[in-house]
Design a protein around this motif. Structure first.
Motif, PDB file in Angstrom:
ATOM      1  N   PRO A   2      28.703 -23.104  55.505  1.00  0.00           N
ATOM      2  CA  PRO A   2      28.071 -22.981  54.185  1.00  0.00           C
ATOM      3  C   PRO A   2      26.578 -22.691  54.303  1.00  0.00           C
ATOM      4  CG  PRO A   2      28.543 -25.284  54.674  1.00  0.00           C
ATOM      5  CD  PRO A   2      29.156 -24.474  55.771  1.00  0.00           C
ATOM      6  N   GLU A  13      22.585 -22.520  52.518  1.00  0.00           N
ATOM      7  CA  GLU A  13      21.751 -23.511  51.814  1.00  0.00           C
ATOM      8  C   GLU A  13      22.198 -23.695  50.373  1.00  0.00           C
ATOM      9  OE1 GLU A  13      17.183 -23.988  53.403  1.00  0.00           O
ATOM     10  OE2 GLU A  13      17.629 -22.443  51.929  1.00  0.00           O
ATOM     11  N   ASP A  19      25.107 -23.150  48.980  1.00  0.00           N
ATOM     12  CA  ASP A  19      26.398 -23.846  48.900  1.00  0.00           C
ATOM     13  C   ASP A  19      26.247 -25.334  49.184  1.00  0.00           C
ATOM     14  OD1 ASP A  19      27.824 -21.564  48.258  1.00  0.00           O
ATOM     15  OD2 ASP A  19      28.189 -21.034  50.345  1.00  0.00           O
ATOM     16  N   ARG A  20      25.452 -25.671  50.206  1.00  0.00           N
ATOM     17  CA  ARG A  20      25.265 -27.080  50.566  1.00  0.00           C
ATOM     18  C   ARG A  20      24.583 -27.855  49.436  1.00  0.00           C
ATOM     19  NH1 ARG A  20      21.812 -27.824  54.592  1.00  0.00           N
ATOM     20  NH2 ARG A  20      21.252 -25.652  55.037  1.00  0.00           N
ATOM     21  N   ASP A  61      26.404 -31.131  47.229  1.00  0.00           N
ATOM     22  CA  ASP A  61      25.821 -32.474  47.143  1.00  0.00           C
ATOM     23  C   ASP A  61      24.319 -32.352  46.907  1.00  0.00           C
ATOM     24  OD1 ASP A  61      25.102 -35.115  47.299  1.00  0.00           O
ATOM     25  OD2 ASP A  61      26.154 -35.508  49.197  1.00  0.00           O
ATOM     26  N   PHE A  77      21.189 -33.139  49.706  1.00  0.00           N
ATOM     27  CA  PHE A  77      20.442 -31.965  50.136  1.00  0.00           C
ATOM     28  C   PHE A  77      18.963 -32.115  49.812  1.00  0.00           C
ATOM     29  CE2 PHE A  77      18.469 -27.877  49.548  1.00  0.00           C
ATOM     30  CZ  PHE A  77      18.900 -27.142  50.643  1.00  0.00           C
TER      31      PHE A  77
END
Length: 540
Positions: A465, A467, A469-470, A474, A478
């Motif tokens: 994934p 940045e 997507d991450r 959450d 993040f």
């Protein structure tokens, strides 16, 4: 009893047009507002300028990130280049148009926040008006002036054309060049022998430019080129003395421009083909079922014009043009990644057929008072016509207004606000905690300040994934990890769906909310992003 004389102003039918009949008009001898190309263009230009000023919403990131952001970097020396420019799969030809515009605004001292956001779309409105004019001219040479008027009505009233055509997407310029080229192609006419030889050279030049701007435009010109090879008598001349020289000239000039800006020799069409076709790189941004263009994408674009376009295809029997639509939709369906704008060049063609159907309702046959019941059929046709126009306007105009003025406007409004704040020296740096490319960037801010957005460049390894997507998976974890190494920004921009989760985090880091902009009433491809929120740092 004396026989009635035939009307000498009505020309006899031409047997050559039997396959694509031009619909008759009872007002053949009257002065017509649409008889002059200059008048038609003036009408289209006035409409598209108003259209460009009307559009205040966000549609596709490429409008900003692949055109205006690149142009801003060329003109002012700062602006973000996405990964596509690092891989050399984009040509600078299209952004250069807006870079020149930006330079002119700067020299005149007119690079204000309002003009920096409006001027590019106003420039595009000129190109769009040219496309409208050539749609009218193409319809006229194929079907006559009555169909041309209603084809133009369909083009100007269609919700998607109102919503999309004034935007600075490369697909829009591709669409304009497609209409210009199709008008000049001999093979698209009823009788190709009547077309001047120079016309084909103009069509090839427009087609080559369309391919230089968007290499996938070649899908259209392979179809048209094969048709031309089939009908022309000078095939070798066509290939070696027209296609090859014009193609090489346009490709060479485009490569030279890219060499000057990239700083090295880059063959964009080859890189584009490798990434999108050989490695299916576009699939990284999502895929659709193979039938999406036929069952959802194109019908949504046509909207309530769909039944009229189908009727026009059947009644007109112009299989060359309708075949082009099927060809383009079919080949684009093979690709996994699909977007509305990819098939935009054939939307005006479908709307020409809609114009044919509307014109046939208005003039189902030549006026003949000697035939019993002809007056009744004429009145019935007029009633159907009025009902159809009301139906089309009542369904398309509200849709166009909502999509152009309301839906997803928050990301545009927030950048206009930040641009004004930066102009008043109230902004030092900005962090965008939202999906990548969700807002315009330096081309709207027009201040060389530190800004940071979440990256979403394709990874060399599958399944990792990015940045963006991450963050969406959450947001709190993040943001907490991100804050360990950040240089605290003066402003944070995020959607309300993530702001609710990060409110405590932001307050604990001395941020407070200063503005909230409406964005959307319903979700598109993620959770509902109802508003865009701006936080400012209050610490010392």
């Amino acid at each position: 009893m004396r026989q009635r004389q035939k009307n000498p102003t009505v020309p006899p039918p031409n047997p050559r047009t039997s396959q694509n009949p031009k619909l008759p008009t009872s007002e053949y001898h009257k002065p017509d507002l649409f008889s002059s190309s200059k008048t038609v263009f003036a009408i289209c230009l006035a409409f598209r300028v108003a259209n460009a000023l009307l559009v205040q919403t966000y549609f596709n990131p490429d409008e900003h990130w692949q055109a205006l952001e690149v142009a801003h970097r060329i003109a002012f020396g700062y602006g973000h280049l996405t990964w596509e420019w690092e891989k050399g799969i984009r040509s600078y030809l299209h952004p250069m148009l807006f870079a020149v515009l930006y330079k002119v605004l700067a020299l005149l001292g007119l690079d204000t926040p309002w003009l920096m956001t409006r001027a590019p779309r106003l420039l595009q409105s000129i190109f769009s008006a040219v496309g409208d004019l050539y749609l009218f001219k193409l319809s006229d040479v194929l079907f006559g002036d009555c169909v041309a008027k209603w084809a133009l009505f369909s083009q100007l009233a269609n919700w998607f054309m109102i919503f999309c055509f004034p935007r600075t997407l490369s697909n829009n310029l591709e669409t304009v060049l497609t209409l210009v080229s199709l008008y000049h192609w001999p093979c698209m006419r009823v009788s190709s022998t009547k077309v001047p030889l120079v016309s084909r050279k103009w069509s090839l030049a427009a087609a080559a430019l369309a391919c230089a701007i968007r290499p996938t435009s070649a899908i259209i010109w392979v179809y048209v080129g094969l048709l031309e090879l089939f009908v022309t008598h000078d095939r070798l001349k066509f290939i070696f003395l027209e296609v090859a020289p014009i193609g090489v000239l346009v490709l060479g000039l485009t490569c030279l421009l890219d060499r000057l800006v990239y700083g090295s020799w880059v063959l964009v069409p080859l890189n584009f083909f490798k990434f999108n076709f050989l490695s299916s790189g576009g699939d990284y941004y999502g895929t659709h079922k193979w039938h999406w263009y036929f069952t959802q994408g194109f019908p949504v674009m046509l909207f309530s014009f769909l039944p009229f376009s189908i009727a026009g295809i059947i009644w007109s029997k112009q299989w060359k043009l309708s075949g082009l639509i099927a060809w383009v939709l079919g080949l684009y369906s093979v690709l996994g990644h699909k977007e509305f704008r990819f098939v935009l060049p054939v939307l005006p063609i479908a709307l020409i057929f809609s114009g044919y159907a509307l014109a046939k309702m208005k003039a189902p046959g030549a006026p003949d008072t000697k035939k019993k019941g002809s007056l009744r059929s004429h009145v019935k046709g007029s009633f159907k016509m009025r009902l159809s126009i009301l139906f089309l306007l009542a369904t398309n105009i509200p849709m166009a207004l909502y999509m152009s003025l309301v839906h997803q406007r928050g990301t545009e409004d927030v950048m206009i606000f930040l641009s004004k704040e930066a102009r008043n020296e109230k902004v030092q740096s900005i962090l965008f905690l939202m999906p990548c490319h969700a807002t315009p960037y330096y081309s709207s801010l027009h201040r060389n300040l530190p800004m940071r957005f979440l990256d979403c460049s394709p990874s060399e390894e599958n399944g990792i994934p990015d940045e963006s997507d991450r963050f969406m998976m959450d947001p709190v974890s993040f943001a907490s990890e991100f804050a360990r190494n950040w240089s605290i920004p003066s402003h944070v921009v995020l959607f309300d769906s993530e702001e609710r989760l990060l409110r405590g985090f932001l307050i604990s880091h001395s941020f407070r909310e200063i503005r909230r902009f409406f964005h959307s009433h319903f979700k598109v491809d993620r959770d509902l992003q109802a508003s865009v929120v701006v936080y400012v740092w209050t610490g010392h």
